[in-house]
Design a protein around this motif. Structure first.
Motif, PDB file in Angstrom:
ATOM      1  N   PRO A   1       0.815  -1.237  -0.072  1.00 37.75           N
ATOM      2  CA  PRO A   1       0.051   0.002  -0.222  1.00 37.75           C
ATOM      3  C   PRO A   1       0.625   1.233  -0.113  1.00 37.75           C
ATOM      4  O   PRO A   1       0.498   2.169  -0.453  1.00 37.75           O
ATOM      5  CB  PRO A   1      -0.965  -0.015   1.241  1.00 37.75           C
ATOM      6  CG  PRO A   1      -0.250  -1.099   2.153  1.00 37.75           C
ATOM      7  CD  PRO A   1       0.642  -2.074   1.271  1.00 37.75           C
ATOM      8  N   GLY A   2       2.265   1.253   0.418  1.00 39.30           N
ATOM      9  CA  GLY A   2       2.786   2.320   0.378  1.00 39.30           C
ATOM     10  C   GLY A   2       3.256   2.959  -0.720  1.00 39.30           C
ATOM     11  O   GLY A   2       3.425   3.862  -0.938  1.00 39.30           O
ATOM     12  N   LEU A   3       3.594   1.969  -1.796  1.00 38.75           N
ATOM     13  CA  LEU A   3       3.918   2.068  -3.056  1.00 38.75           C
ATOM     14  C   LEU A   3       2.874   2.998  -3.977  1.00 38.75           C
ATOM     15  O   LEU A   3       3.027   3.930  -4.688  1.00 38.75           O
ATOM     16  CB  LEU A   3       4.355   0.722  -3.985  1.00 38.75           C
ATOM     17  CG  LEU A   3       4.688   1.158  -5.370  1.00 38.75           C
ATOM     18  CD1 LEU A   3       5.991   1.925  -5.251  1.00 38.75           C
ATOM     19  CD2 LEU A   3       4.894  -0.427  -5.843  1.00 38.75           C
ATOM     20  N   SER A   4       1.572   2.325  -3.514  1.00 35.47           N
ATOM     21  CA  SER A   4       0.469   3.107  -4.344  1.00 35.47           C
ATOM     22  C   SER A   4       0.166   4.635  -3.946  1.00 35.47           C
ATOM     23  O   SER A   4      -0.097   5.188  -4.656  1.00 35.47           O
ATOM     24  CB  SER A   4      -0.920   2.302  -4.205  1.00 35.47           C
ATOM     25  OG  SER A   4      -1.230   2.353  -2.818  1.00 35.47           O
TER      26      SER A   4
ATOM     27  N   MET B   1       2.978   6.621  -5.386  1.00 37.42           N
ATOM     28  CA  MET B   1       2.507   6.712  -6.957  1.00 37.42           C
ATOM     29  C   MET B   1       1.754   7.889  -7.067  1.00 37.42           C
ATOM     30  O   MET B   1       1.344   8.686  -8.204  1.00 37.42           O
ATOM     31  CB  MET B   1       2.440   5.394  -7.333  1.00 37.42           C
ATOM     32  CG  MET B   1       3.402   4.610  -7.890  1.00 37.42           C
ATOM     33  SD  MET B   1       4.905   5.263  -8.712  1.00 37.42           S
ATOM     34  CE  MET B   1       4.207   5.378 -10.452  1.00 37.42           C
ATOM     35  N   LYS B   2       0.617   7.787  -6.224  1.00 38.40           N
ATOM     36  CA  LYS B   2      -0.571   8.753  -6.201  1.00 38.40           C
ATOM     37  C   LYS B   2      -0.106  10.188  -5.914  1.00 38.40           C
ATOM     38  O   LYS B   2      -0.342  11.128  -6.749  1.00 38.40           O
ATOM     39  CB  LYS B   2      -1.648   8.371  -5.323  1.00 38.40           C
ATOM     40  CG  LYS B   2      -2.710   9.522  -5.141  1.00 38.40           C
ATOM     41  CD  LYS B   2      -3.863   9.046  -4.057  1.00 38.40           C
ATOM     42  CE  LYS B   2      -3.285   9.036  -2.623  1.00 38.40           C
ATOM     43  NZ  LYS B   2      -4.226   8.878  -1.765  1.00 38.40           N
ATOM     44  N   TRP B   3       0.803  10.443  -5.096  1.00 42.99           N
ATOM     45  CA  TRP B   3       1.413  11.676  -4.785  1.00 42.99           C
ATOM     46  C   TRP B   3       2.339  12.140  -5.978  1.00 42.99           C
ATOM     47  O   TRP B   3       2.476  13.289  -6.205  1.00 42.99           O
ATOM     48  CB  TRP B   3       2.253  11.677  -3.436  1.00 42.99           C
ATOM     49  CG  TRP B   3       1.032  11.907  -2.296  1.00 42.99           C
ATOM     50  CD1 TRP B   3       0.762  10.777  -1.624  1.00 42.99           C
ATOM     51  CD2 TRP B   3       0.371  12.950  -1.903  1.00 42.99           C
ATOM     52  NE1 TRP B   3      -0.186  11.320  -0.728  1.00 42.99           N
ATOM     53  CE2 TRP B   3      -0.670  12.697  -1.013  1.00 42.99           C
ATOM     54  CE3 TRP B   3       0.211  14.207  -2.443  1.00 42.99           C
ATOM     55  CZ2 TRP B   3      -1.422  13.504  -0.590  1.00 42.99           C
ATOM     56  CZ3 TRP B   3      -0.797  15.000  -1.918  1.00 42.99           C
ATOM     57  CH2 TRP B   3      -1.742  14.689  -0.876  1.00 42.99           C
TER      58      TRP B   3
END
Length: 80
Positions: free
Chosen positions: A2-5, A8-10
């Motif tokens: 979940p940290g990678l998503s 990527m969102k930011w």
């Protein structure tokens, strides 16, 4: 992961904010005089193309999903 998503969102948000800032500060061009030539170096064309294509969130997600399939984790990473 979940940290990678979230990262990527930011990154996508910051890219869109950069595009909005660049558009907001763009100068209005006069298109009535057509005798002016724009001289750009090939390095500036490369930089512009890299910023548009290389830093888009879609390209980052695509390459991060494709490239790990071709990496052999038992071998040297640099030679690959």
């Amino acid at each position: 992961m979940p940290g990678l998503s979230i990262i990527m969102k930011w990154l996508g948000i910051s890219y869109l904010l950069y595009l909005a800032y660049d558009l907001f500060n763009a100068k209005v061009k006069n298109f009535t005089s057509s005798n002016q030539e724009i001289n750009k170096s090939s390095l500036s064309f490369f930089r512009d193309g890299f910023l548009v294509a290389g830093l888009s969130p879609k390209a980052l997600i695509f390459f991060s999903a494709i490239f790990p399939n071709f990496i052999n984790f038992q071998e040297n990473y640099i030679s690959q």
